[in-house]
Design an enzyme around this catalytic site. Structure first.
Site, PDB file in Angstrom:
ATOM      1  N   GLY A   1       2.952  -3.140   3.029  1.00 29.66           N
ATOM      2  CA  GLY A   1       3.713  -4.371   2.940  1.00 29.66           C
ATOM      3  C   GLY A   1       2.863  -5.587   3.238  1.00 29.66           C
TER       4      GLY A   1
ATOM      5  N   ASP B   1      -3.366  -9.298   8.046  1.00 30.15           N
ATOM      6  CA  ASP B   1      -2.058  -9.251   8.696  1.00 30.15           C
ATOM      7  C   ASP B   1      -1.875  -7.965   9.480  1.00 30.15           C
ATOM      8  OD1 ASP B   1      -2.064  -7.829   6.312  1.00 30.15           O
ATOM      9  OD2 ASP B   1       0.007  -8.319   5.795  1.00 30.15           O
TER      10      ASP B   1
ATOM     11  N   LEU C   1      -3.897  -1.502  -1.428  1.00 30.26           N
ATOM     12  CA  LEU C   1      -3.902  -2.531  -2.457  1.00 30.26           C
ATOM     13  C   LEU C   1      -4.282  -3.813  -1.734  1.00 30.26           C
ATOM     14  CD1 LEU C   1      -3.282  -3.427  -5.381  1.00 30.26           C
ATOM     15  CD2 LEU C   1      -0.930  -3.857  -4.637  1.00 30.26           C
TER      16      LEU C   1
ATOM     17  N   CYS D   1       0.838  -1.189   0.000  1.00 31.54           N
ATOM     18  CA  CYS D   1       0.000   0.000   0.000  1.00 31.54           C
ATOM     19  C   CYS D   1       0.875   1.241   0.000  1.00 31.54           C
ATOM     20  CB  CYS D   1      -0.923  -0.007   1.226  1.00 31.54           C
ATOM     21  SG  CYS D   1      -1.903  -1.517   1.414  1.00 31.54           S
TER      22      CYS D   1
END
Length: 617
Positions: A76, A98, A50, A2
């Site tokens: 990430g 995550d 993203l 991102c």
């Protein structure tokens, strides 16, 4: 993967929010799936998403922990996030992301949570209770993080330099340190950037911003991981290398979207694809960019590997004209100027167009397994006759060579002039695009580069490793982090493509660095890696001529790109930041073939000129 941005400190909340949205908009290409904002007294956070893991709206960011004390923005992927979640059985998780695993771990363990994480990341966590901002970057520096602290105590950070400039709180002024490094090495080295007052957070570091002050801490240093020599016998080394690389690839397959792999047909990309095919239930999707010009086309090798591992292979054919047509778009996507990496933009755009959001790459194999000729040059220099020649004789020879207009002779002069043949003196010479003499001619003064200073600071610790591993460390903290990984991020994210590099798993790196030279020395290209995976790779791949992604820049800059380059060289000459007479002379010498001026010594100046124009300098 991102884009993140934030403003912390005493700036008015409404003003900070307006500026933050401008910063975020500047990075819209990094996260086209969603955007999010959070602002309260002392902090404004922005995120461009993203979506890769947990595609639901619940996983949008900024994301709060269960107590709403901590808010996080992440760029990430955390590959072991499920393990982290399992270690926190009492935490009430509400997403499968995550990101939530990290904020939960931080809420429980504080900065110590970094030791639990295996991934590529740059993230920021705001602590409402203590009015404190915590920002961290991954061990290998795969994901970027830039920042500045204004004179009045406002702290600004983002995934891109251009986003910080968009805040309007930083003067658009070139950094003298950054410019010197850029001219010499075609990129800037952390913590410096090309912009005065904007810095890079170093790999393996975190900082805390509180009460207007920054404090930095290193939580992982590649040169201080474990210097004990590996005592495993060769069969055990082969077994461990294969298991560690396989595990690294397995971790990087976590995704809720389509995932593929770059496949050039070289040893590294073929190794990644081959191991992926062993652990994946479905055929691997592979992508290669191929050219009609046979001199730099690798399709025969990528086709061979795709057939061997039965991949779903997509070949994207480009002509030279196609590549040249894309060049302005690639340069416009450049966040930090670089003399390399345009190829990554082309490959990434083609892969994303095919519907892939995540791609694995073979980047890093050369650095770990002594794949570059410079590894052997370093070993031969260190163990050869040059260190035995009296300094007075070397200085005499260097003086004679330095007056030459030939760049190769000037580089030899720099080598002979080195006060010693330690790594911090020699490695920078191997990675120069321009010799020190050339750079001084452009800028009128000499200074110590960030790269040399960094390696000298680490010299004692690096010296405890085997000779080839010493050079691996220099490659990773030098050229790889500051050119290859930086370029991979900026040019892949221009197309919103996430690239993962299995060779940059810190556990694999820690092990390979401990392997003695007698086991790692390349009898043929990357023999230790090849034999560790044997019989995975076809012999045609192992013993092929190394090409890389070679393009006819020398020809283009004298023909199709001549006018394009000439205009930008002239614009740079009129800016007054480099010696205009020397620049114009070098350009003429390149066009005529005189003086040993190469295309690479001019191209990164063309890129710099274009970057300055595009970004309002």
């Amino acid at each position: 993967m991102c884009g993140i941005a934030g403003i912390a400190g005493s700036l008015d909340q409404e003003d900070a929010s307006v500026r933050l949205r401008k910063m975020s908009k500047r990075m819209a290409h990094r996260g086209p799936d969603a955007e999010g904002y959070f602002a309260e007294r002392g902090i404004a956070l922005g995120h461009r998403r993203l979506s890769i893991i947990d595609l639901s709206e619940k996983a949008h960011q900024p994301l709060f922990d269960s107590t709403e004390r901590f808010s996080i923005i992440l760029n990430g992927e955390i590959y072991n996030y499920k393990e982290i979640k399992a270690s926190l059985p009492d935490y009430p998780f509400v997403t499968d992301s995550d990101t939530e695993a990290i904020v939960a771990a931080y809420a429980t363990h504080g900065p110590a949570c970094l030791s639990m994480i295996n991934g590529m990341f740059a993230f920021a966590i705001w602590d409402r209770e203590n009015a404190e901002l915590f920002v961290a970057r991954d061990r290998l520096g795969v994901k970027p993080l830039y920042y500045t602290l204004t004179d009045d105590g406002v702290f600004i950070f983002a995934s891109e330099i251009r986003a910080i400039l968009e805040s309007g709180l930083v003067q658009r002024k070139l950094s003298e340190t950054g410019l010197y490094d850029y001219l010499m090495y075609q990129s800037t080295y952390a913590p410096a950037t090309i912009v005065d007052g904007i810095f890079q957070l170093k790999a393996g570091e975190y900082y805390v911003f509180a009460k207007g002050e920054l404090s930095f801490t290193s939580y992982w240093k590649i040169e201080e991981t474990d210097t004990d020599r590996c005592v495993d016998q060769l069969p055990e080394v082969h077994k461990n290398v294969r298991e560690l690389l396989t595990r690294s690839i397995e971790m990087r397959l976590v995704s809720d979207v389509r995932l593929g792999a770059f496949l050039s047909g070289g040893i590294d990309s073929s190794a990644v694809v081959g191991l992926m095919s062993e652990v994946c239930d479905e055929p691997v999707e592979t992508f290669s960019v191929n050219f009609a010009e046979k001199d730099f086309d690798e399709s025969a090798y990528s086709d061979l590997v795709a057939k061997r591992f039965r991949t779903r292979h997509t070949k994207v054919f480009l002509s030279s004209n196609d590549f040249l047509d894309e060049l302005p778009n690639a340069l416009n996507a450049t966040d930090s100027p670089s003399g390399d990496g345009i190829n990554t933009y082309i490959v990434s755009k083609a892969t994303k167009k095919a519907g892939i959001k995540v791609a694995l790459s073979g980047l890093g194999g050369d650095e770990l397994f002594a794949g570059y000729p410079n590894f052997l040059r370093w070993a031969k220099t260190k163990q050869g006759v040059l260190p035995k020649i009296p300094a007075s004789l070397r200085h005499y020879a260097a003086t004679a060579l330095a007056v030459s207009s030939n760049s190769r002779r000037r580089r030899m002069a720099d080598l002979l002039s080195a006060p010693n043949f330690d790594l911090h003196e020699i490695y920078p010479l191997f990675r120069q695009v321009l010799s020190e003499t050339n750079v001084v001619e452009y800028l009128g003064k000499k200074q110590v580069t960030v790269l040399r200073d960094m390696l000298e600071e680490k010299a004692s610790a690096i010296g405890d490793y085997p000779l080839l591993s010493q050079f691996s460390i220099a490659e990773i903290v030098g050229y790889t982090q500051n050119v290859l990984l930086k370029d991979t991020d900026q040019y892949s994210m221009a197309s919103a493509l996430e690239v993962r590099e299995p060779f940059f798993d810190y556990k694999l790196i820690e092990y390979v660095l401990r392997i003695p030279d007698e086991l790692k020395y390349p009898k043929y290209p990357k023999s230790l890696l090849v034999e560790s995976l044997s019989p995975l790779l076809p012999q045609e791949i192992v013993h092929r001529r190394k090409m890389g992604f070679v393009l006819p820049w020398d020809q283009w800059m004298r023909s199709e790109l001549r006018e394009y380059c000439a205009v930008r060289i002239e614009r740079l000459a009129t800016r007054g930041i480099v010696n205009s007479e020397r620049l114009r002379t070098n350009w003429k010498n390149f066009l005529s073939g005189a003086g040993g001026v190469t295309w690479s010594q001019m191209w990164h100046l063309v890129v710099l000129s274009e970057w300055l124009d595009t970004n309002g300098f």
